[in-house]
Design a protein around this motif. Structure first.
Motif, PDB file in Angstrom:
ATOM      1  N   GLN A 123      51.802  33.903  37.537  1.00 42.51           N
ATOM      2  CA  GLN A 123      51.621  34.514  38.861  1.00 42.51           C
ATOM      3  C   GLN A 123      52.675  35.588  39.127  1.00 42.51           C
ATOM      4  O   GLN A 123      52.370  36.641  39.702  1.00 42.51           O
ATOM      5  CB  GLN A 123      51.688  33.438  39.949  1.00 42.51           C
ATOM      6  CG  GLN A 123      50.466  32.526  39.974  1.00 42.51           C
ATOM      7  CD  GLN A 123      50.585  31.393  40.975  1.00 42.51           C
ATOM      8  OE1 GLN A 123      51.696  31.005  41.371  1.00 42.51           O
ATOM      9  NE2 GLN A 123      49.467  30.834  41.378  1.00 42.51           N
ATOM     10  N   VAL A 162      51.750  38.702  37.055  1.00 39.00           N
ATOM     11  CA  VAL A 162      50.601  39.403  37.639  1.00 39.00           C
ATOM     12  C   VAL A 162      51.017  40.137  38.917  1.00 39.00           C
ATOM     13  O   VAL A 162      50.630  41.294  39.135  1.00 39.00           O
ATOM     14  CB  VAL A 162      49.459  38.411  37.925  1.00 39.00           C
ATOM     15  CG1 VAL A 162      48.391  39.063  38.801  1.00 39.00           C
ATOM     16  CG2 VAL A 162      48.850  37.921  36.617  1.00 39.00           C
ATOM     17  N   SER A 211      50.872  44.101  39.130  1.00 38.53           N
ATOM     18  CA  SER A 211      49.938  44.643  40.123  1.00 38.53           C
ATOM     19  C   SER A 211      50.645  45.653  41.015  1.00 38.53           C
ATOM     20  O   SER A 211      50.074  46.686  41.390  1.00 38.53           O
ATOM     21  CB  SER A 211      49.339  43.514  40.962  1.00 38.53           C
ATOM     22  OG  SER A 211      48.577  42.645  40.148  1.00 38.53           O
ATOM     23  N   CYS A 230      45.258  43.400  36.654  1.00 41.87           N
ATOM     24  CA  CYS A 230      45.624  42.247  35.819  1.00 41.87           C
ATOM     25  C   CYS A 230      44.566  41.148  35.875  1.00 41.87           C
ATOM     26  O   CYS A 230      44.006  40.858  36.930  1.00 41.87           O
ATOM     27  CB  CYS A 230      46.960  41.655  36.290  1.00 41.87           C
ATOM     28  SG  CYS A 230      48.348  42.774  36.101  1.00 41.87           S
ATOM     29  N   GLU A 231      44.326  40.539  34.705  1.00 42.31           N
ATOM     30  CA  GLU A 231      43.498  39.338  34.612  1.00 42.31           C
ATOM     31  C   GLU A 231      44.325  38.273  33.905  1.00 42.31           C
ATOM     32  O   GLU A 231      45.268  38.586  33.177  1.00 42.31           O
ATOM     33  CB  GLU A 231      42.210  39.627  33.848  1.00 42.31           C
ATOM     34  CG  GLU A 231      41.313  40.616  34.577  1.00 42.31           C
ATOM     35  CD  GLU A 231      40.050  40.948  33.788  1.00 42.31           C
ATOM     36  OE1 GLU A 231      39.799  40.303  32.755  1.00 42.31           O
ATOM     37  OE2 GLU A 231      39.333  41.861  34.212  1.00 42.31           O
ATOM     38  N   ARG A 232      43.922  37.008  34.125  1.00 44.98           N
ATOM     39  CA  ARG A 232      44.700  35.905  33.566  1.00 44.98           C
ATOM     40  C   ARG A 232      43.846  35.004  32.704  1.00 44.98           C
ATOM     41  O   ARG A 232      42.647  34.843  32.928  1.00 44.98           O
ATOM     42  CB  ARG A 232      45.298  35.063  34.698  1.00 44.98           C
ATOM     43  CG  ARG A 232      46.548  35.613  35.332  1.00 44.98           C
ATOM     44  CD  ARG A 232      47.050  34.641  36.382  1.00 44.98           C
ATOM     45  NE  ARG A 232      47.260  33.298  35.845  1.00 44.98           N
ATOM     46  CZ  ARG A 232      47.490  32.226  36.582  1.00 44.98           C
ATOM     47  NH1 ARG A 232      47.543  32.336  37.890  1.00 44.98           N
ATOM     48  NH2 ARG A 232      47.677  31.050  36.024  1.00 44.98           N
TER      49      ARG A 232
END
Length: 224
Positions: free
Chosen positions: A14, A17, A21, A27-29
């Motif tokens: 987190q 990201v 950002s 962003c993807e996780r």
């Protein structure tokens, strides 16, 4: 620019990201090896941040899968493993960089930027194309030395086109680049047209030549 963060530590993922950002990355996780493979199979990323120890598999196997698919995504390994042997193995398989935990988020962002710059923009901070000048660090655009005000998505689109100059890019690919996996859930990609129309208008009004071509029924091309 799209980043995939493959990290099972929720708090760390987190924070990565959130930081990236703020740096204007999309962003993807993925928190497991399976999730990571599923995303890599379907999508392309400008850079992948890859942890080595994951539920359901290890990061090196994911890296091998990326290379087996001949993908051009940049890869930076983040790991608590700090032995020289681990670093050499990751780099030999095909990672572009290796960062040992713990690390400063600013250093991670700098290394991601360096990988993208090297892979997509010839390792320069300022891209010049005839009357156009783009400063990657300052995120500014000049036409005939006069500034052009672009939104974040318009600036991202411009970089995407220039890094894929003279290639036809479909509206689907542009939607995915701008919205990531969310694009799959949209009813249409009209927002792509709006961003492209605005980008083109701003560049032309500033005195740029018309490099951005519409290929009806096919997509778009930055043609030089």
């Amino acid at each position: 620019m799209k980043i995939l963060v493959i990290e099972d530590e929720t708090a760390l993922a987190q924070s990565i990201v959130a930081y990236l950002s703020d740096e204007n990355y999309l962003c993807e996780r993925a928190a497991t090896a399976r999730e990571a493979i599923d995303k890599i199979d379907v999508y392309d990323y400008d850079c992948i941040v890859l942890d080595l120890m994951l539920p359901g598999g290890d990061g090196l196997s994911i890296l091998q899968e990326i290379k087996a698919q001949n993908k051009q995504d940049g890869v930076i390994i983040i790991s608590a493993k700090n032995s020289l042997e681990d670093k050499i193995k990751g780099l030999q398989i095909g990672a572009d960089d290796y960062l040992t935990k713990p690390f400063h988020l600013s250093e991670l962002a700098a290394r991601i930027y360096s990988i993208i710059r090297r892979k997509q923009f010839g390792n320069v901070n300022i891209i010049e194309q005839y009357e156009l000048k783009i400063d990657l660090l300052a995120k500014t655009v000049l036409v005939h030395e006069r500034p052009v005000s672009l939104t974040r998505k318009e600036f991202d689109l411009l970089l995407y086109f220039i890094s894929n100059k003279n290639k036809v890019i479909s509206k689907n690919a542009l939607a995915e680049h701008l919205s990531g996996e969310v694009a799959d859930m949209l009813d249409n990609y009209d927002f792509v047209y709006v961003h492209i129309k605005n980008l083109k208008k701003k560049l032309l009004e500033a005195g740029s030549n018309n490099y951005l071509k519409t290929l009806y029924g096919t997509g778009y091309k930055w043609e030089i």
